[in-house]
Design a protein around this motif. Structure first.
Motif, PDB file in Angstrom:
ATOM      1  N   GLU A   1       0.830  -1.211   0.000  1.00  0.00           N
ATOM      2  CA  GLU A   1       0.000   0.000   0.000  1.00  0.00           C
ATOM      3  C   GLU A   1       0.861   1.255   0.000  1.00  0.00           C
ATOM      4  O   GLU A   1       0.539   2.240  -0.657  1.00  0.00           O
ATOM      5  CB  GLU A   1      -0.936  -0.012   1.221  1.00  0.00           C
ATOM      6  N   ARG A   2       1.955   1.194   0.732  1.00  0.00           N
ATOM      7  CA  ARG A   2       2.817   2.395   0.810  1.00  0.00           C
ATOM      8  C   ARG A   2       3.656   2.541  -0.446  1.00  0.00           C
ATOM      9  O   ARG A   2       3.799   3.633  -0.980  1.00  0.00           O
ATOM     10  CB  ARG A   2       3.707   2.294   2.033  1.00  0.00           C
ATOM     11  N   LYS A   3       4.213   1.449  -0.909  1.00  0.00           N
ATOM     12  CA  LYS A   3       5.124   1.509  -2.071  1.00  0.00           C
ATOM     13  C   LYS A   3       4.390   1.945  -3.327  1.00  0.00           C
ATOM     14  O   LYS A   3       4.919   2.695  -4.141  1.00  0.00           O
ATOM     15  CB  LYS A   3       5.739   0.115  -2.275  1.00  0.00           C
ATOM     16  N   PHE A   4       3.163   1.450  -3.465  1.00  0.00           N
ATOM     17  CA  PHE A   4       2.441   1.742  -4.710  1.00  0.00           C
ATOM     18  C   PHE A   4       1.316   2.768  -4.499  1.00  0.00           C
ATOM     19  O   PHE A   4       0.520   2.995  -5.409  1.00  0.00           O
ATOM     20  CB  PHE A   4       1.873   0.438  -5.300  1.00  0.00           C
ATOM     21  N   SER A   5       1.293   3.352  -3.332  1.00  0.00           N
ATOM     22  CA  SER A   5       0.274   4.370  -2.999  1.00  0.00           C
ATOM     23  C   SER A   5      -1.135   3.905  -3.374  1.00  0.00           C
ATOM     24  O   SER A   5      -1.857   4.573  -4.125  1.00  0.00           O
ATOM     25  CB  SER A   5       0.584   5.685  -3.722  1.00  0.00           C
ATOM     26  N   ILE A   6      -1.487   2.763  -2.873  1.00  0.00           N
ATOM     27  CA  ILE A   6      -2.816   2.198  -3.158  1.00  0.00           C
ATOM     28  C   ILE A   6      -3.500   1.805  -1.849  1.00  0.00           C
ATOM     29  O   ILE A   6      -2.860   1.780  -0.791  1.00  0.00           O
ATOM     30  CB  ILE A   6      -2.741   0.937  -4.056  1.00  0.00           C
ATOM     31  N   LYS A   7      -4.774   1.472  -1.948  1.00  0.00           N
ATOM     32  CA  LYS A   7      -5.491   0.916  -0.805  1.00  0.00           C
ATOM     33  C   LYS A   7      -6.049  -0.437  -1.256  1.00  0.00           C
ATOM     34  O   LYS A   7      -6.793  -0.499  -2.253  1.00  0.00           O
ATOM     35  CB  LYS A   7      -6.628   1.874  -0.413  1.00  0.00           C
ATOM     36  N   ILE A   8      -5.646  -1.498  -0.600  1.00  0.00           N
ATOM     37  CA  ILE A   8      -6.163  -2.827  -0.964  1.00  0.00           C
ATOM     38  C   ILE A   8      -7.355  -3.131  -0.061  1.00  0.00           C
ATOM     39  O   ILE A   8      -7.197  -3.226   1.161  1.00  0.00           O
ATOM     40  CB  ILE A   8      -5.072  -3.916  -0.818  1.00  0.00           C
ATOM     41  N   PRO A   9      -8.548  -3.264  -0.623  1.00  0.00           N
ATOM     42  CA  PRO A   9      -9.718  -3.526   0.223  1.00  0.00           C
ATOM     43  C   PRO A   9      -9.589  -4.871   0.945  1.00  0.00           C
ATOM     44  O   PRO A   9      -9.056  -5.826   0.361  1.00  0.00           O
ATOM     45  CB  PRO A   9     -10.895  -3.572  -0.763  1.00  0.00           C
ATOM     46  N   PRO A  10     -10.049  -4.963   2.209  1.00  0.00           N
ATOM     47  CA  PRO A  10      -9.935  -6.219   2.959  1.00  0.00           C
ATOM     48  C   PRO A  10     -10.511  -7.416   2.193  1.00  0.00           C
ATOM     49  O   PRO A  10      -9.978  -8.523   2.276  1.00  0.00           O
ATOM     50  CB  PRO A  10     -10.753  -5.952   4.223  1.00  0.00           C
ATOM     51  N   SER A  11     -11.572  -7.185   1.413  1.00  0.00           N
ATOM     52  CA  SER A  11     -12.180  -8.303   0.692  1.00  0.00           C
ATOM     53  C   SER A  11     -11.234  -8.869  -0.384  1.00  0.00           C
ATOM     54  O   SER A  11     -11.372 -10.017  -0.797  1.00  0.00           O
ATOM     55  CB  SER A  11     -13.482  -7.857   0.033  1.00  0.00           C
ATOM     56  N   LYS A  12     -10.278  -8.064  -0.819  1.00  0.00           N
ATOM     57  CA  LYS A  12      -9.341  -8.555  -1.850  1.00  0.00           C
ATOM     58  C   LYS A  12      -8.021  -9.035  -1.263  1.00  0.00           C
ATOM     59  O   LYS A  12      -7.220  -9.665  -1.959  1.00  0.00           O
ATOM     60  CB  LYS A  12      -9.082  -7.442  -2.864  1.00  0.00           C
ATOM     61  N   ALA A  13      -7.781  -8.715  -0.006  1.00  0.00           N
ATOM     62  CA  ALA A  13      -6.518  -9.137   0.625  1.00  0.00           C
ATOM     63  C   ALA A  13      -6.674 -10.565   1.137  1.00  0.00           C
ATOM     64  O   ALA A  13      -6.679 -10.825   2.337  1.00  0.00           O
ATOM     65  CB  ALA A  13      -6.169  -8.191   1.759  1.00  0.00           C
ATOM     66  N   THR A  14      -6.800 -11.501   0.224  1.00  0.00           N
ATOM     67  CA  THR A  14      -7.019 -12.902   0.607  1.00  0.00           C
ATOM     68  C   THR A  14      -5.718 -13.693   0.482  1.00  0.00           C
ATOM     69  O   THR A  14      -4.811 -13.290  -0.250  1.00  0.00           O
ATOM     70  CB  THR A  14      -8.068 -13.557  -0.308  1.00  0.00           C
ATOM     71  N   PRO A  15      -5.614 -14.809   1.194  1.00  0.00           N
ATOM     72  CA  PRO A  15      -4.408 -15.634   1.055  1.00  0.00           C
ATOM     73  C   PRO A  15      -4.161 -16.043  -0.398  1.00  0.00           C
ATOM     74  O   PRO A  15      -3.014 -16.105  -0.845  1.00  0.00           O
ATOM     75  CB  PRO A  15      -4.716 -16.859   1.918  1.00  0.00           C
TER      76      PRO A  15
END
Lengths: 86, 567
Positions: free
Chosen positions: A54-68
């Motif tokens: 998130e910091r390196k690419f200045s993005i926000k990854i939604p919890p629903s997409k942060a899956t194993p």
């Protein structure tokens, strides 16, 4: 942040993963190496990887997409990052 | 029909001797867990029955019969004996969930030594304090963990043998390192078990407290009695079950119910040595026809997050009974499992110190979603008034969960720490450190911890350990650690830090501190959030006011702050 092409992004993520999570010096890690299912990165460690992305690419990854599954290889991670950038 | 039949009937006249009879054990005789879990099952005519179905993250599958696990336990035990490992020596297991871990567990117990299982995600500092405290003599590990071990080996004079089970012949061994390959070693058919008795030490698990170093919880071979009967009556393990306990044997669930309970009953168990993935888990259940599944609320909530539709892609009709452990199981998870699996998860409550299940929702009993259930037959469980330490009679009142000592799996000591052990008992009750209420039907309802220990994903983390480790980060001046709420893990670690003069906080530093703690302690202990402060709130006597920080994170009343240090 400078604009990166796909290969540069993969390179950056791979280097970070090797530096931070691969203490086994003999392990050969590629962009397809399983990270979560292999146990190299566990579900708790995923948080620090997520913060890095998130910091390196200045993005926000939604919890629903942060899956194993989405974090299971460098290739999959970069695909997710790209998705979140667009 | 469940194994327990009527809970009410069993409670009436239960004696632990009933479990002894099942196991054909008589008071004063030899009792060895390693032998009971392998040799005895073979003698009962189940030598060719599958004991272990293993699948690695790479898809490699292996199967082992009860005779295989007997032979492999003998082979490892004999190897250790030849090294000079004696009864009551501590032998650490530090490896993934591979078959050798399970065989080593049996082999170590069979020679009368003490098994010290440690979670393989522990960083070098966490590993060091536990090995140093136990004065561990040998450890069995994989080459992937040598980097961590080599960092600390010089500080561990008692550690004589690092046994590597997958050594690459082309690589150089360092001092104290020995290679051992189960496949290349001739199998040992006969190995007499060491004549351990009921009170002989067996397993040493480490657990974290609010302050001080982790405590080594010592169990004895007689714990088998509790573990056997609870596996039978609570987990309801039956002859043709394919049982899957998802816990890692680095923690007590992974040994009490991931090895001892099922194997002492001669039950087939399935092991998946891979990181969590909802899809992979459902596939594993389908492929192995898992019928009894013992997991954790964190895993269940992760499965809920993956969605109901995913479940429909798999045939999970083999599931017969589901149970959960590690932290309170929320009512939503119970209701969800009834909807998607057609069966509720049965919550169970116990601790490293109790060694076996203490409070549970039993098969056939009415489940109140969100409740812990009722005490196991033979267990005197109450909630105590926090001031008088007398049992609370009034339903619904919050008190301290306590048990009357005397069940077989009760810990026998904290390793080299009699003072801490004594502190766990008041008025003849063992204090769990957890709070609950009991309703008018005798069901227990979990409230929370009675101390500052953080329960994250079912694992206890000491705020003291994390605070101490944070102080070793060069820029950190002061630190305070509390829990913060989390949808999946119930609680996660949050750190508050002040920096030394000349250091300015930034995002890179936050990530760097997170990784510093992860490598030093473990990923569980890694703060998932770090807040930089100008000053940590303390009492006038200099004690960190965790209570105040905790209340802020949980949106609770701050309470009395009259002792807060002024500027």
């Amino acid at each position: 942040m400078e604009k990166m092409d796909l290969e540069e992004m993969k390179d950056l993520v791979l280097k970070y993963v090797i530096k931070e999570y691969m203490e086994d010096e003999e392990a050969e890690v590629t962009n397809d190496t399983p990270l979560i299912s292999s146990g190299y990165v566990d579900s708790f460690s995923m948080v620090s990887l997520l913060v890095f992305l998130e910091r390196k690419f200045s993005i926000k990854i939604p919890p629903s997409k942060a899956t194993p599954e989405a974090f299971d290889s460098v290739n999959k991670i970069v695909a997710l990052v790209n998705q979140c950038m667009s | 029909m469940s194994n327990i039949g009527s809970y009410e009937e069993k409670v009436k006249d239960f004696e632990w001797s009933a479990a002894e009879e099942f196991l054909e054990y008589k008071d004063g005789e030899i009792i060895n867990i390693g032998w009971y879990c392998s040799d005895r099952i073979c003698l009962k005519g189940k030598a060719d029955k599958i004991a272990l179905k293993y699948e690695g993250f790479d898809g490699v599958e292996k199967k082992f019969t009860f005779n295989d696990i007997r032979l492999n336990g003998n082979t490892i035990g004999t190897f250790l004996r030849h090294l000079g490992i004696r009864n009551e020596d501590r032998v650490c297991l530090f490896m993934d969930r591979i078959p050798e871990l399970y065989f080593s567990f049996l082999g170590i117990l069979k020679i009368g030594a003490i098994v010290q299982p440690l979670f393989s995600a522990f960083g070098d500092e966490s590993l060091f304090v536990r090995l140093e405290n136990a004065q561990t003599r040998a450890m069995i590990t994989q080459r992937k963990y040598l980097t961590r071990i080599r960092k600390i080996i010089d500080k561990l004079p008692y550690l004589e043998f690092i046994i590597i089970i997958d050594h690459d012949d082309k690589k150089q061994l360092s001092k104290k390192e020995i290679q051992f390959s189960l496949e290349k070693t001739p199998q040992v058919n006969e190995m007499a078990a060491f004549p351990t008795r009921a009170e002989s030490p067996s397993v040493l698990h480490y657990t974290s407290g609010t302050s001080g170093q982790p405590k080594g919880v010592l169990h004895v071979h007689y714990s088998l009695i509790s573990q056997y009967i609870t596996a039978k009556w609570v987990l309801d393990l039956q002859e043709n079950d394919n049982y899957w306990c998802t816990a890692d044997p680095g923690w007590v669930t992974g040994t009490s119910y991931g090895i001892i309970g099922p194997w002492s009953m001669g039950i087939t168990q399935c092991i998946l040595d891979a990181g969590f993935s909802a899809q992979a888990w459902y596939k594993f259940i389908e492929k192995n026809q898992v019928s009894m599944w013992y997991s954790s609320p964190t895993a269940i909530r992760s499965l809920m997050k993956a969605g109901d539709d995913l479940v429909k892609n798999f045939d999970l009709s083999s599931l017969r009974h589901l149970a959960s452990v590690g932290e309170p199981l929320n009512s939503e998870a119970v209701i969800w499992s009834e909807r998607v699996f057609g069966k509720p998860f049965h919550d169970t409550f116990w601790q490293t110190e109790t060694g076996s299940i203490m409070i549970s929702n039993f098969p056939g009993m009415k489940i109140k979603p969100g409740s812990m259930g009722k005490p196991f037959p033979g267990i005197a469980g109450v909630v105590l008034d926090p001031v008088s330490f007398e049992p609370l009679k009034e339903p619904g009142k919050t008190g301290l969960i306590a048990f009357r000592p005397g069940w077989p799996a009760m810990m026998r000591s904290y390793w080299s720490n009699q003072l801490k052990y004594n502190e766990k008992f008041v008025n003849g009750w063992y204090l769990t450190g957890d709070k609950a209420s009991v309703d008018n039907e005798g069901y227990f309802w979990f409230i929370g911890r009675d101390d500052d220990v953080i329960n994250t994903g079912g694992h206890l983390v000491s705020p003291f350990e994390v605070e101490s480790a944070l102080l070793e980060y060069p820029a950190v001046a002061e630190s305070a650690v509390v829990s913060k709420p989390d949808d999946i893990n119930m609680e996660v670690v949050k750190a508050f830090v002040t920096l030394k003069p000349g250091h300015i906080p930034d995002q890179d530093m936050e990530l760097d501190i997170m990784n510093f703690i992860r490598k030093k302690l473990s990923s569980l202990a890694m703060p998932q959030e770090i807040e930089f402060m100008d000053k940590i709130p303390k009492t006038r006597s200099g004690k960190i006011m965790r209570r105040l920080l905790h209340a802020r994170e949980w949106g609770e009343e701050i309470g009395d702050i009259s002792t807060l240090e002024n500027d």
